[in-house]
Design an enzyme around this catalytic site. Structure first.
Site, PDB file in Angstrom:
ATOM      1  N   GLY A  60       0.840  -1.195   0.000  1.00 42.83           N
ATOM      2  CA  GLY A  60       0.000   0.000   0.000  1.00 42.83           C
ATOM      3  C   GLY A  60       0.869   1.236   0.000  1.00 42.83           C
ATOM      4  O   GLY A  60       1.904   1.294   0.675  1.00 42.83           O
ATOM      5  N   LEU A  71      -1.454   7.284   2.233  1.00 38.14           N
ATOM      6  CA  LEU A  71      -0.750   8.079   3.235  1.00 38.14           C
ATOM      7  C   LEU A  71      -0.013   7.195   4.206  1.00 38.14           C
ATOM      8  O   LEU A  71       1.146   7.443   4.556  1.00 38.14           O
ATOM      9  CB  LEU A  71      -1.757   8.956   3.975  1.00 38.14           C
ATOM     10  CG  LEU A  71      -2.254  10.123   3.150  1.00 38.14           C
ATOM     11  CD1 LEU A  71      -3.317  10.888   3.909  1.00 38.14           C
ATOM     12  CD2 LEU A  71      -1.102  11.044   2.797  1.00 38.14           C
ATOM     13  N   ALA A  72      -0.673   6.133   4.657  1.00 36.49           N
ATOM     14  CA  ALA A  72      -0.044   5.275   5.656  1.00 36.49           C
ATOM     15  C   ALA A  72       1.145   4.535   5.045  1.00 36.49           C
ATOM     16  O   ALA A  72       2.253   4.547   5.602  1.00 36.49           O
ATOM     17  CB  ALA A  72      -1.075   4.293   6.212  1.00 36.49           C
ATOM     18  N   GLY A  73       0.938   3.909   3.909  1.00 40.67           N
ATOM     19  CA  GLY A  73       1.992   3.087   3.319  1.00 40.67           C
ATOM     20  C   GLY A  73       3.167   3.899   2.798  1.00 40.67           C
ATOM     21  O   GLY A  73       4.331   3.523   2.983  1.00 40.67           O
ATOM     22  N   HIS A 105     -21.359   8.961   4.727  1.00 43.20           N
ATOM     23  CA  HIS A 105     -21.181  10.416   4.631  1.00 43.20           C
ATOM     24  C   HIS A 105     -22.466  11.035   4.090  1.00 43.20           C
ATOM     25  O   HIS A 105     -23.002  10.570   3.096  1.00 43.20           O
ATOM     26  CB  HIS A 105     -20.007  10.709   3.697  1.00 43.20           C
ATOM     27  CG  HIS A 105     -19.501  12.099   3.814  1.00 43.20           C
ATOM     28  ND1 HIS A 105     -20.213  13.176   3.366  1.00 43.20           N
ATOM     29  CD2 HIS A 105     -18.351  12.588   4.317  1.00 43.20           C
ATOM     30  CE1 HIS A 105     -19.515  14.276   3.609  1.00 43.20           C
ATOM     31  NE2 HIS A 105     -18.389  13.948   4.183  1.00 43.20           N
ATOM     32  N   ARG A 144     -21.901  13.498  11.021  1.00 44.87           N
ATOM     33  CA  ARG A 144     -22.188  12.747   9.809  1.00 44.87           C
ATOM     34  C   ARG A 144     -23.248  11.670   9.993  1.00 44.87           C
ATOM     35  O   ARG A 144     -24.184  11.567   9.198  1.00 44.87           O
ATOM     36  CB  ARG A 144     -20.908  12.077   9.318  1.00 44.87           C
ATOM     37  CG  ARG A 144     -19.923  13.067   8.789  1.00 44.87           C
ATOM     38  CD  ARG A 144     -18.640  12.394   8.398  1.00 44.87           C
ATOM     39  NE  ARG A 144     -17.738  13.411   7.841  1.00 44.87           N
ATOM     40  CZ  ARG A 144     -16.505  13.171   7.419  1.00 44.87           C
ATOM     41  NH1 ARG A 144     -16.008  11.958   7.503  1.00 44.87           N
ATOM     42  NH2 ARG A 144     -15.771  14.136   6.929  1.00 44.87           N
ATOM     43  N   HIS A 188     -18.478   5.786   3.051  1.00 44.72           N
ATOM     44  CA  HIS A 188     -17.347   6.665   2.876  1.00 44.72           C
ATOM     45  C   HIS A 188     -16.076   6.141   3.530  1.00 44.72           C
ATOM     46  O   HIS A 188     -14.978   6.296   3.013  1.00 44.72           O
ATOM     47  CB  HIS A 188     -17.721   8.014   3.496  1.00 44.72           C
ATOM     48  CG  HIS A 188     -16.652   9.029   3.443  1.00 44.72           C
ATOM     49  ND1 HIS A 188     -16.090   9.431   2.258  1.00 44.72           N
ATOM     50  CD2 HIS A 188     -16.021   9.739   4.410  1.00 44.72           C
ATOM     51  CE1 HIS A 188     -15.170  10.344   2.511  1.00 44.72           C
ATOM     52  NE2 HIS A 188     -15.094  10.536   3.808  1.00 44.72           N
ATOM     53  N   GLU A 218      -6.219   3.175   7.290  1.00 48.96           N
ATOM     54  CA  GLU A 218      -7.627   2.774   7.346  1.00 48.96           C
ATOM     55  C   GLU A 218      -7.763   1.256   7.478  1.00 48.96           C
ATOM     56  O   GLU A 218      -8.793   0.750   7.921  1.00 48.96           O
ATOM     57  CB  GLU A 218      -8.369   3.277   6.094  1.00 48.96           C
ATOM     58  CG  GLU A 218      -9.877   3.199   6.232  1.00 48.96           C
ATOM     59  CD  GLU A 218     -10.634   3.816   5.048  1.00 48.96           C
ATOM     60  OE1 GLU A 218     -10.041   4.649   4.333  1.00 48.96           O
ATOM     61  OE2 GLU A 218     -11.809   3.455   4.855  1.00 48.96           O
ATOM     62  N   LEU A 228      -6.616  11.236   7.578  1.00 47.12           N
ATOM     63  CA  LEU A 228      -5.306  11.598   7.032  1.00 47.12           C
ATOM     64  C   LEU A 228      -4.308  11.680   8.177  1.00 47.12           C
ATOM     65  O   LEU A 228      -3.175  11.199   8.087  1.00 47.12           O
ATOM     66  CB  LEU A 228      -5.408  12.944   6.309  1.00 47.12           C
ATOM     67  CG  LEU A 228      -6.444  13.018   5.178  1.00 47.12           C
ATOM     68  CD1 LEU A 228      -6.406  14.383   4.500  1.00 47.12           C
ATOM     69  CD2 LEU A 228      -6.191  11.926   4.149  1.00 47.12           C
TER      70      LEU A 228
END
Ligand SMILES: Cc1cc2nc3c(=O)[nH]c(=O)nc-3n(C[C@H](O)[C@H](O)[C@H](O)COP(=O)(O)OP(=O)(O)OC[C@H]3O[C@@H](n4cnc5c(N)ncnc54)[C@H](O)[C@@H]3O)c2cc1C
Ligand code: HEM
Ligand code: SF4
Ligand code: FES
Lengths: 232, 249, 637
Positions: free
Chosen positions: C40, C43-45, C266, C330, C401, C425, C441
């Protein structure tokens, strides 16, 4: 740090050179045209004096001419290189060609630079052979013996074929400069959202002026030497 | 719901080594609300139902931001709408009975993988040559320690908006990658954080761009016209200044 | 299976520091002898891959897309939270922590969330240093906005493209390591199995999506950052390639799956326009700051919205929640929209939409202010729907979402399989039963930049890692399994497309495991999913072969996994006899329709262990203790 040659051969450096040489040639053309307007007069003296004045620079003139030739060669080599690289970069083309419009500056002129350029080169070769290395007539003005270029020019432009070829070449030069002028600024990195439209417009203006100027002279001479004289 | 009939001519190519050709299809159940990619989904469903292989095309976010979708639609990368990636193009911009030719992005450095899918890894390699600021995690100063004028930040953002789709290359008559490369060079040259590596970045990225086999830039500006993020060729000018400065000074 | 969350002791604000002090370190000279697989590049990976390489490890980075930069994180719009308190409006680490715990409806760990709030501050520093062009004030300092109903302005943003800019920052750091030779990129690869040797994660099996080759990759640890599983609903705001396959196959190898039923719907997405609809597009939450949500009072009112007079409109959010009005969280907004549509008062072609009206705001603030604030969003809406929201109210409807559930991890982000770490996630860690806007994020980057670099070192330093090669039996066994599944899928040659199965699964999930659930519906869903799964394995048709790019084949594998995951989600939802966050059980609500949490019986993380195909998964409970915040009922009245 890359060497000078790497820079020159890089996509950016190459265009930098093209732009400088191209702009230099445009400056020369403007000077050349201004001088040549003397040909419009039916009196040969001012033009011949002007030509003689230029020649009187002697080796300085030769240096200038060599620089111009060098510029032309550099310009041509780079231009051909751009063309060859572009063909390599897209071996398989599109079946349908489009133009996205909007901010695009892709025009007939911009896509035919190599062809208009080559024709300009052929023209230049003929042009130099005809005039610079053409028949040597002499005339004496104010006691000074000098080359009678005016006579040569008047003779050459009696040939409708020659005039026709000249006109076509100059129209193509116009197209070359219509894209070339603004493009040179962009190649030098001189872009500003405020001034770019002005430069773009100026390019069109210069292209038209140089083309009309240069093709106007032979037509005028043809008219003067053939049409008007024939009429009398 | 209004239905449209469309005649599609789509480039089919089995893999990188097999020659491809345009194949014609007719679709009768297109609605104006569909997106262009959904129209292709529908075509694929018909093809699969008939036991034929579907048309492969890249896509992911379908929101115009990932840069995965491509396609040259009637000669224009991302199709006729300005500032719109293919995935955001909707069929209401076409008319009943239209013929639409769909080809892959064409450039030597973007070899076709299959059908409309191309390999754009050249872009990764160019960015790897310098499209970054060297800062290890943990060594950054406080974010507000370097004020950046809003105009500069905004201009950097304009350049940073590039989604790396490659439409600029596809549209360029020379297959030049200048717009893409300049967007990154320009973004980082504008920001104070980008200064230390400024010269090296310009030199190395352009060297890599040339090595990948992209064409030179002839300033047709067709790239700007197809760019879904409307990246301006002003960035190409800045890239050139950066490069020449790095070379000469 | 025993769940050991490894939560450090000590006061909340010292836990992470103390823990870091206790973690073992790997000698710098030894780091380059260790290879870490990162699956992945979101952002994380991307942040994890870059940071681990910066430390000196060899990193192999995998992604499905043709470039790491295209991971789904790129699509995040709104922003990223951080407790910088640059605005001097009373924000603090504590407040961000508190808001996140409360927003998550008290179903997350205090220690994790506090660490997240602490690290949020460094993320912004890191991103700015990388050249992320966040929005700024004229003075040159960073701008903030308030997001998702937060009381403070702590959200940093880069136009409507925050996820893109943060991801490009992380990706650039990753590429820098590629340039330095410490990261090798493997794009267009899909992880199809985890290889476990001697009880430790030691490698993965991937399919080269271009050539179809099955590859073996060996490493000392595997980091999974493969995103969420919202696409189990078929229609969601997730990218088309988002999937659960990597996580699911790890689940089948022994990683517990936590809180699978916690999904976030969402409220402001563009509604479905037809059967062919392939995905849903999110419209930023910020629209609710100025837009007013309404539906006609009359059922089946087909009049043009502008012809419906004021007194025949029901501004139901303002009516039901006078204090928060259109800005309720939400989950609340989404359920309210569903309720009015279920009553038959929905608008649009399918009656599955509500209006978001800017007419009042335009009258009040002028069209220029509205254009300045939302111009981009309005343009996007018009591009998709062909309607001009300056003149006609927008139509919106809730859409799936985000998934709060995911693989269970301890405080070190390690799953129940030693050596398998899960980030972003894909794990379940920080958002409880509901995620606050602009927090995903933050979590992905905190995990990648600032948590995993410490905790993975502790694992490597403290574990005996035998020398293994890709010739090991476990690799062969895993590869054979993958190949068999592919061959099986291709050999069915049935009548129904993968897409159709996915659509049908999505319908079941949306109808019964969606915004509101009840026991009967969930049982029905479990039955239906099982039936559909059986049919899938008999009747799916996949064109083409496996030696080539074949998206139908890729999706077939993913849908096969969704067909199992969907069932687990329903099982989890059925067992959780309470309503909390994104999980709303109709049986558990207050008389006026609000969620009724049951802290006495359900204040735990539900971690499910795979017991074999066709067998019931086993539930393990990790109790949640609240030392610092007392669970209260959320109220937005
Ligand atoms: C439209 C939208 C808007 C959002 N806006 C916001 C926001 O404003 N603020 C916020 O905080 N959050 C937002 N979110 C949520 C947030 O974007 C995501 O939760 C977050 O980006 C997830 O990041 P990730 O790194 O965990 O995974 P992802 O970004 O999903 O990355 C997953 C990666 O794993 C790879 N992968 C997956 N499976 C495999 C496999 N089997 N083999 C190999 N590789 C695999 C993919 O290729 C990809 O690289 C938004 C989400 C959506 C959908
Ligand atoms: C009077 C002579 C000429 C003048 C004044 C002239 C001028 C220019 C100028 C100003 C440009 C723009 C440069 C840039 O984009 O940076 C240009 C481009 C070009 N010129 Fe010329 N030129 C001349 C002759 C030629 C010749 C003889 C050739 C023959 C090969 C040629 C080929 C080209 C080509 C191919 C380009 C386009 C380069 C590109 O696409 O990037 N030119 N010219
Ligand atoms: S510059 Fe524009 S067209 Fe080129 S890759 Fe970036 S977004 Fe695509
Ligand atoms: S699919 Fe992501 S930009 Fe089009």
């Amino acid at each position: 740090m890359p060497s000078f040659m790497t820079t020159v051969k890089s996509s950016v450096g190459k265009k930098f050179l093209m732009a400088i040489t191209g702009l230099a040639m445009i400056i020369f053309l403007i000077e050349h045209l201004t001088g040549n307007f003397l040909l419009l007069q039916s009196d040969p003296v001012p033009y011949n004096k002007y030509a003689h004045f230029l020649l009187s620079f002697g080796w300085l003139l030769i240096v200038a001419e060599l620089i111009l030739v060098a510029f032309l060669v550099i310009h041509m080599i780079s231009g051909i290189s751009v063309f060859l690289k572009k063909r390599q970069a897209r071996p398989v083309g599109y079946h349908v060609q489009g133009n996205a419009g909007g901010p695009s500056k892709k025009t007939f002129a911009s896509t035919t630079m190599i062809y208009t350029g080559i024709i300009i080169f052929v023209f230049l070769a003929i042009h130099l052979k005809t005039f610079k290395f053409g028949p040597y007539y002499e005339t004496t003005i104010d006691g000074v013996v000098m080359r009678d270029l005016y006579k040569l020019v008047s003779e050459v432009f009696r040939d409708p074929l020659y005039v026709g070829g000249y006109v076509v070449a100059m129209i193509l030069l116009g197209f070359h400069l219509r894209h070339g002028f603004w493009s040179a600024f962009q190649s030098l990195g001189l872009y500003h959202p405020r001034y770019m439209p002005i430069i773009y417009g100026l390019g069109i203006l210069i292209a038209i002026m140089l083309a009309v100027g240069f093709l106007g002279i032979p037509i005028w001479i043809y008219v003067r030497e053939v049409v008007l004289k024939g009429a009398i | 719901m209004k239905k449209m009939t469309l005649h599609l001519r789509i480039w089919r190519q089995k893999d990188a080594n097999t020659p491809g050709k345009l194949v014609s299809y007719t679709l009768n159940d297109v609605t104006p609300e569909m997106s262009f990619l959904e129209m292709l989904d529908v075509l694929n469903e018909h093809l699969v139902a008939k036991g034929e292989e579907p048309v492969e095309f890249d896509n992911d976010c379908r929101e115009g931001i990932c840069g995965m979708c491509s396609l040259v639609i009637n000669g224009i990368p991302h199709g006729p709408e300005h500032a719109t990636a293919t995935c955001q193009l909707h069929m209401r911009h076409f008319k009943d009975g239209d013929t639409i030719t769909i080809e892959p992005f064409r450039a030597k450095p973007f070899p076709v993988v299959k059908d409309l899918v191309v390999d754009r890894s050249a872009f990764d390699r160019i960015l790897a040559a310098g499209g970054y600021i060297s800062v290890n995690a943990g060594s950054a100063p406080d974010a507000n320690s370097i004020p950046i004028p809003k105009e500069v930040a905004d201009e950097a953002m304009d350049a940073a908006a590039c989604i790396g789709c490659g439409a600029c290359v596809a549209a360029c008559p020379n297959a030049s990658a200048s717009l893409f490369v300049s967007a990154k060079i320009s973004q980082l040259a504008l920001l104070p954080q980008g200064q230390p590596e400024r010269k090296r970045r310009a030199l190395r990225m352009i060297e890599q761009m040339d090595r990948e086999g992209f064409g030179d830039c002839s300033n047709h500006a067709e790239c700007e016209a197809v760019c879904p993020k409307e990246i301006s060729i002003a960035h190409i000018a800045r890239m050139r200044r950066e490069y020449m400065k790095a070379m000469l000074c | 299976m025993k769940l050991d969350s490894k939560l450090p002791s000590g006061p909340l604000h010292e836990k992470w520091d103390r823990h870091k002090a206790d973690l073992k370190l790997v000698n710098p000279a030894n780091k380059r002898k260790h290879t870490i697989i990162v699956v992945g590049t979101g952002l994380a990976g991307a942040s994890a891959g870059a940071t681990l390489a910066e430390l000196g490890y060899n990193v192999k980075s995998f992604c499905i897309q043709d470039s790491p930069r295209r991971a789904h994180s790129i699509a995040a719009q709104g922003g990223i939270n951080a407790a910088k308190n640059y605005q001097n409006d009373g924000d603090s680490i504590w407040r961000l922590f508190y808001d996140t715990i409360k927003g998550g409806d008290y179903r997350s760990r205090e220690a994790n969330v506090y660490r997240l709030a602490q690290l949020s501050v460094q993320i912004i520093d890191q991103a700015v240093a990388q050249g992320v062009p966040f929005a700024r004030e004229y003075g040159g300092l960073l701008a903030n906005r308030s997001f998702g109903g937060a009381q403070v302005s702590r959200t940093f943003y880069a136009r409507g493209q925050t996820g893109q800019q943060l991801l490009l920052g992380a990706y650039s750091s990753l590429l820098r390591q590629v340039d330095l030779g410490r990261v090798t990129l493997f794009s267009r690869r899909e992880m199809l199995d985890l290889v476990v040797i001697n009880g430790k994660a030691r490698g993965i099996i991937v399919r080269n999506l271009v050539t179809g080759e099955i590859e073996r990759h060996v490493a000392d640890a595997v980091v999974l950052a493969t995103g969420g599983y919202g696409n189990v609903y078929f229609l969601s705001t997730n990218a088309k390639n988002s999937n659960a396959t990597a996580a699911w196959r790890c689940y089948k190898r022994g990683a517990a799956f936590a809180n699978p039923c916690f999904t976030q719907i969402h409220p402001t997405c563009i509604p479905r326009a037809g059967h062919y609809q392939s995905k849903l597009t999110l419209m930023s939450e910020s629209l609710r700051n100025d837009g007013r949500v309404w539906v006609p009072k009359k059922k089946g009112d087909k009049r043009h919205p502008n012809e419906i007079p004021e007194d025949e409109r029901d501004y139901y959010l303002e009516r039901r929640y006078p204090a928060f009005g259109n800005l309720v969280p939400r989950d609340v907004a989404s359920r309210a929209a569903k309720a009015v549509c279920d009553e038959g008062r929905g608008v649009g072609e399918f009656g599955q939409a509500v209006y978001l009206d800017f007419a009042d705001a335009i009258r009040r603030l002028g069209i220029d202010v509205i254009r300045d604030r939302y111009g981009n969003l309005f343009d996007m809406y018009e591009r998709i729907t062909g309607e001009n929201p300056y003149e006609v109210p927008m139509r919106i409807y809730p859409a799936v979402h985000y998934t709060m559930g995911g693989l269970w991890v301890d405080y070190n982000l390690m799953s129940t399989i030693p050596g398998l770490f899960v980030l972003g996630e894909a794990n379940f860690s920080d958002h409880g039963a509901n995620r606050l806007g602009a927090s995903a994020l933050m979590q992905g980057l905190a995990d990648g930049y600032f948590v995993i670099p410490y905790t993975i070192g502790d694992y490597i330093a403290g574990t005996e890692l035998e020398v293994v090669s890709t010739d090991a039996d476990a690799f062969k066994e895993a590869e054979d399994g993958v190949k068999q599944q592919i061959d099986k899928l291709l050999s069915i040659k049935g009548k129904k497309s993968v897409l159709e199965f996915h659509r049908q699964l999505g319908e079941i999930m949306w109808d019964y495991v969606g915004m509101s659930r009840n026991a009967e519906g969930l049982k029905h869903a479990i039955k239906e999913i099982r039936k559909l799964r059986e049919e899938f394995w008999q009747n799916v048709y996949i064109p083409g072969d496996s030696r080539n790019l074949n998206k139908d084949l890729e999706f077939a594998g993913r849908v096969a996994d969704f067909l199992e995951l969907g069932e687990l989600m329903a099982i989890d939802a059925l067992h959780r006899n309470e309503s909390c966050g994104g999980h709303f059980r109709e049986e558990y609500q207050t008389p006026d329709g609000e969620a009724l949490r049951d802290d006495k019986n359900f204040a735990y993380v539900a971690a499910w262990e795979y017991k074999g195909d066709g067998k019931e998964p086993e539930l393990h409970k990790e109790p949640l203790e609240f030392e610092y915040v007392k669970p209260t009922t959320r109220s937005y009245k």
